[in-house]
Design a protein around this motif. Structure first.
Motif, PDB file in Angstrom:
ATOM      1  N   PHE A  11      44.864  55.013  43.004  1.00 36.77           N
ATOM      2  CA  PHE A  11      44.576  56.149  42.122  1.00 36.77           C
ATOM      3  C   PHE A  11      43.098  56.204  41.700  1.00 36.77           C
ATOM      4  N   ILE A  12      42.648  55.193  40.952  1.00 36.23           N
ATOM      5  CA  ILE A  12      41.282  55.276  40.400  1.00 36.23           C
ATOM      6  C   ILE A  12      40.244  55.048  41.500  1.00 36.23           C
ATOM      7  N   ASP A  33      41.419  48.018  51.572  1.00 37.12           N
ATOM      8  CA  ASP A  33      42.671  48.164  50.825  1.00 37.12           C
ATOM      9  C   ASP A  33      43.823  47.589  51.653  1.00 37.12           C
ATOM     10  N   ASP A  59      43.178  42.363  52.844  1.00 32.99           N
ATOM     11  CA  ASP A  59      43.668  41.802  51.587  1.00 32.99           C
ATOM     12  C   ASP A  59      42.522  41.057  50.892  1.00 32.99           C
ATOM     13  N   THR A  83      49.330  46.875  39.685  1.00 30.81           N
ATOM     14  CA  THR A  83      48.956  47.546  38.435  1.00 30.81           C
ATOM     15  C   THR A  83      50.111  48.009  37.548  1.00 30.81           C
ATOM     16  N   THR A  98      47.336  38.638  43.824  1.00 31.03           N
ATOM     17  CA  THR A  98      46.246  39.610  44.030  1.00 31.03           C
ATOM     18  C   THR A  98      45.257  39.598  42.869  1.00 31.03           C
ATOM     19  N   TYR A 149      51.453  41.474  33.972  1.00 24.17           N
ATOM     20  CA  TYR A 149      50.319  42.278  34.459  1.00 24.17           C
ATOM     21  C   TYR A 149      49.068  42.006  33.633  1.00 24.17           C
ATOM     22  N   LYS A 153      45.427  40.231  34.607  1.00 28.42           N
ATOM     23  CA  LYS A 153      44.125  40.901  34.481  1.00 28.42           C
ATOM     24  C   LYS A 153      43.217  40.087  33.545  1.00 28.42           C
ATOM     25  N   ASN A 179      44.495  55.778  32.274  1.00 26.96           N
ATOM     26  CA  ASN A 179      43.917  56.882  33.053  1.00 26.96           C
ATOM     27  C   ASN A 179      44.998  57.884  33.432  1.00 26.96           C
TER      28      ASN A 179
HETATM   29  N1  LIG Z   1      45.664  53.245  35.914  1.00 25.64           N
HETATM   30  C1  LIG Z   1      45.214  52.917  34.705  1.00 25.64           C
HETATM   31  O1  LIG Z   1      45.544  53.577  33.708  1.00 25.64           O
HETATM   32  C2  LIG Z   1      44.258  51.757  34.539  1.00 25.64           C
HETATM   33  C3  LIG Z   1      43.654  51.565  33.295  1.00 25.64           C
HETATM   34  C4  LIG Z   1      42.727  50.528  33.148  1.00 25.64           C
HETATM   35  C5  LIG Z   1      42.430  49.700  34.208  1.00 25.64           C
HETATM   36  N2  LIG Z   1      43.055  49.888  35.417  1.00 25.64           N
HETATM   37  C6  LIG Z   1      42.677  49.005  36.530  1.00 25.64           C
HETATM   38  O2  LIG Z   1      42.050  49.816  37.512  1.00 25.64           O
HETATM   39  C7  LIG Z   1      42.320  49.289  38.820  1.00 25.64           C
HETATM   40  C8  LIG Z   1      42.906  50.377  39.703  1.00 25.64           C
HETATM   41  O3  LIG Z   1      44.097  50.862  39.109  1.00 25.64           O
HETATM   42  P1  LIG Z   1      44.936  52.059  39.754  1.00 25.64           P
HETATM   43  O4  LIG Z   1      45.670  52.713  38.653  1.00 25.64           O
HETATM   44  O5  LIG Z   1      44.060  52.851  40.647  1.00 25.64           O
HETATM   45  O6  LIG Z   1      45.972  51.229  40.634  1.00 25.64           O
HETATM   46  P2  LIG Z   1      46.820  51.632  41.934  1.00 25.64           P
HETATM   47  O7  LIG Z   1      48.042  50.805  41.868  1.00 25.64           O
HETATM   48  O8  LIG Z   1      46.937  53.109  42.056  1.00 25.64           O
HETATM   49  O9  LIG Z   1      45.898  51.128  43.139  1.00 25.64           O
HETATM   50  C9  LIG Z   1      45.712  49.765  43.446  1.00 25.64           C
HETATM   51  C10 LIG Z   1      45.200  49.688  44.870  1.00 25.64           C
HETATM   52  O10 LIG Z   1      44.948  48.316  45.181  1.00 25.64           O
HETATM   53  C11 LIG Z   1      45.462  48.048  46.484  1.00 25.64           C
HETATM   54  N3  LIG Z   1      45.771  46.615  46.573  1.00 25.64           N
HETATM   55  C12 LIG Z   1      46.792  45.945  45.943  1.00 25.64           C
HETATM   56  N4  LIG Z   1      46.763  44.650  46.295  1.00 25.64           N
HETATM   57  C13 LIG Z   1      45.697  44.485  47.137  1.00 25.64           C
HETATM   58  C14 LIG Z   1      45.150  43.361  47.821  1.00 25.64           C
HETATM   59  N5  LIG Z   1      45.693  42.138  47.706  1.00 25.64           N
HETATM   60  N6  LIG Z   1      44.058  43.548  48.596  1.00 25.64           N
HETATM   61  C15 LIG Z   1      43.513  44.791  48.743  1.00 25.64           C
HETATM   62  N7  LIG Z   1      44.003  45.879  48.136  1.00 25.64           N
HETATM   63  C16 LIG Z   1      45.086  45.729  47.331  1.00 25.64           C
HETATM   64  C17 LIG Z   1      46.692  48.937  46.608  1.00 25.64           C
HETATM   65  O11 LIG Z   1      47.056  49.146  47.953  1.00 25.64           O
HETATM   66  C18 LIG Z   1      46.209  50.211  45.909  1.00 25.64           C
HETATM   67  O12 LIG Z   1      45.568  51.077  46.811  1.00 25.64           O
HETATM   68  C19 LIG Z   1      43.233  48.088  38.614  1.00 25.64           C
HETATM   69  O13 LIG Z   1      42.458  46.924  38.624  1.00 25.64           O
HETATM   70  C20 LIG Z   1      43.831  48.315  37.228  1.00 25.64           C
HETATM   71  O14 LIG Z   1      44.154  47.091  36.610  1.00 25.64           O
HETATM   72  C21 LIG Z   1      43.959  50.901  35.600  1.00 25.64           C
END
Ligand SMILES: NC(=O)c1ccc[n+]([C@@H]2O[C@H](COP(=O)([O-])OP(=O)(O)OC[C@H]3O[C@@H](n4cnc5c(N)ncnc54)[C@H](O)[C@@H]3O)[C@@H](O)[C@H]2O)c1
Length: 334
Positions: A11-12, A33, A59, A83, A98, A149, A153, A179
């Motif tokens: 997502f982000i 990814d 990975d 996440t 991870t 989780y 983190k 987000n």
């Molecule tokens: N979504 C939120 O509200 C939020 C808020 C604050 C912080 N974050 C942080 O932002 C980051 C991104 O969050 P998101 O919401 O986009 O998450 P998401 O789950 O949408 O995306 C995570 C991505 O990481 C990839 N991934 C997972 N394990 C992996 C590995 N071992 N090697 C390579 N790629 C791997 C997945 O395939 C996926 O594309 C995370 O670190 C999360 O902790 C998210």
């Protein structure tokens, strides 16, 4: 600048890649990814033929691959993570692997090749604030994570800080609030509300929906990350909030109202174990030191998000796979 974006199909990360190409014409981005259930290359369909973009399936826990990719970049921006809090309660092992081991592997490669890393983290590492209180998290708030989780983190943040202090690794960290926006995987609260409402299906809300979160539109978060990368001080942590505290139940009601759907669709379900009551962020440091400001208020951001999901039903349908259905039933139909 040559970016190694990890987790860029999520997502982000995918919003960040689009933001960077929109802002810097000469940026070069490698997106690494693993493509877990949450990784989706359709998030970047419009950029897959961009001359400065390359996708690599891999990975972050793979030391050989990370060594090779980190050596060829200027900066690592680490989004890769497991996440979803609910999934971490069902099975924490992947989160440890991870989020902790993967971050450690990246840090070793960054240290070896003397590169820079920006590590993306969450406000969940600080644990819970009291409801109906004015206290907010800031950069000096002690860590007190509640879920597997947030504990994973928190561990990854501690490793980054330890590598700064012990090895003088060039790292920054941002801890951001919840987000929302385009391309968020359909298991998270706001997509669930929209997608259930559109089909007149019941919307599961934990407890009484009183839990309060701070909400930030994902593009504002991407802007904050870009500011930290370009102007942030090495070794520092920056908290990033949306200035938009709202209870879950009010978020549901706001979206239902916008979609012209009745509140009778709301269905209260058994609360999440260890559910934190309230998160709130004081973003003064990034606002004052780096000049951060937001483009979106909550009402505008939610409206655009609803419109995006309704206009992108094909993207949504492609995600309704067996794994998601199995997870969803296990989570809410107990
Ligand atoms: N979504 C939120 O509200 C939020 C808020 C604050 C912080 N974050 C942080 O932002 C980051 C991104 O969050 P998101 O919401 O986009 O998450 P998401 O789950 O949408 O995306 C995570 C991505 O990481 C990839 N991934 C997972 N394990 C992996 C590995 N071992 N090697 C390579 N790629 C791997 C997945 O395939 C996926 O594309 C995370 O670190 C999360 O902790 C998210």
């Amino acid at each position: 600048m040559k970016y190694l974006v990890t987790g860029g199909a999520g997502f982000i990360g995918s919003n960040f890649i689009r933001f960077i190409f929109g802002k810097y014409r000469d940026a070069q981005i490698v997106n690494l990814d693993k493509l877990t259930y949450a990784g989706n290359l359709a998030n970047l369909k419009d950029l897959e033929n961009h001359p400065n973009y390359k996708f690599i399936k891999g990975d972050i826990t793979d030391p050989k691959l990370m060594d090779e990719l980190v050596s060829a970049c200027d900066i690592v921006v680490n989004f890769a993570a497991e996440t979803h809090v609910d999934r971490s309660i069902l099975g924490p092992a992947e989160f440890v692997q991870t989020n902790i081991v993967g971050t450690h592997v990246l840090l070793d490669a960054v240290k070896k090749h003397d590169k820079r890393i920006h590590h993306i983290s969450t406000d969940e590492v600080f644990g819970s604030l009291k409801l109906n209180d004015n206290a907010r998290f800031n950069e000096t708030t002690p860590y007190d994570p509640s879920s597997p989780y947030s504990a994973s983190k928190a561990s990854s943040d501690h490793l980054v800080r330890a590598y700064v202090r012990t090895f003088r690794v060039k790292a920054t960290i941002s801890n951001c609030s919840n987000n929302y926006g385009p391309y968020q995987f359909i298991e998270k609260l706001i997509p669930i509300i929209i997608l259930h409402a559109v089909e007149d299906k019941k919307i599961p809300v934990y407890g009484k929906g009183e839990n309060v979160r701070d909400w930030i539109q994902v593009e504002d978060h991407c802007h904050a990350i870009d500011l930290i990368i370009s102007k942030g001080k090495i070794g520092e942590t920056y908290l990033v909030g949306g200035n938009a505290e709202e209870s879950n139940i009010n978020i549901v009601k706001m979206i239902l109202k916008q979609m012209g759907k009745p509140e009778s669709l709301i269905e209260f379900v058994t609360d999440r174990k260890g559910h934190d009551l309230r998160y709130a962020i004081d973003s003064e440091k990034i606002e004052k030191e780096l000049g951060f400001s937001r483009k979106y208020d909550l009402a505008t951001g939610l409206k655009e998000t609803v419109d995006w999901y309704l206009a992108n039903q094909g993207w949504v349908e492609a995600l309704r796979n067996k794994d998601y259905q199995k997870y969803y039933e296990q989570q809410y139909k107990r």
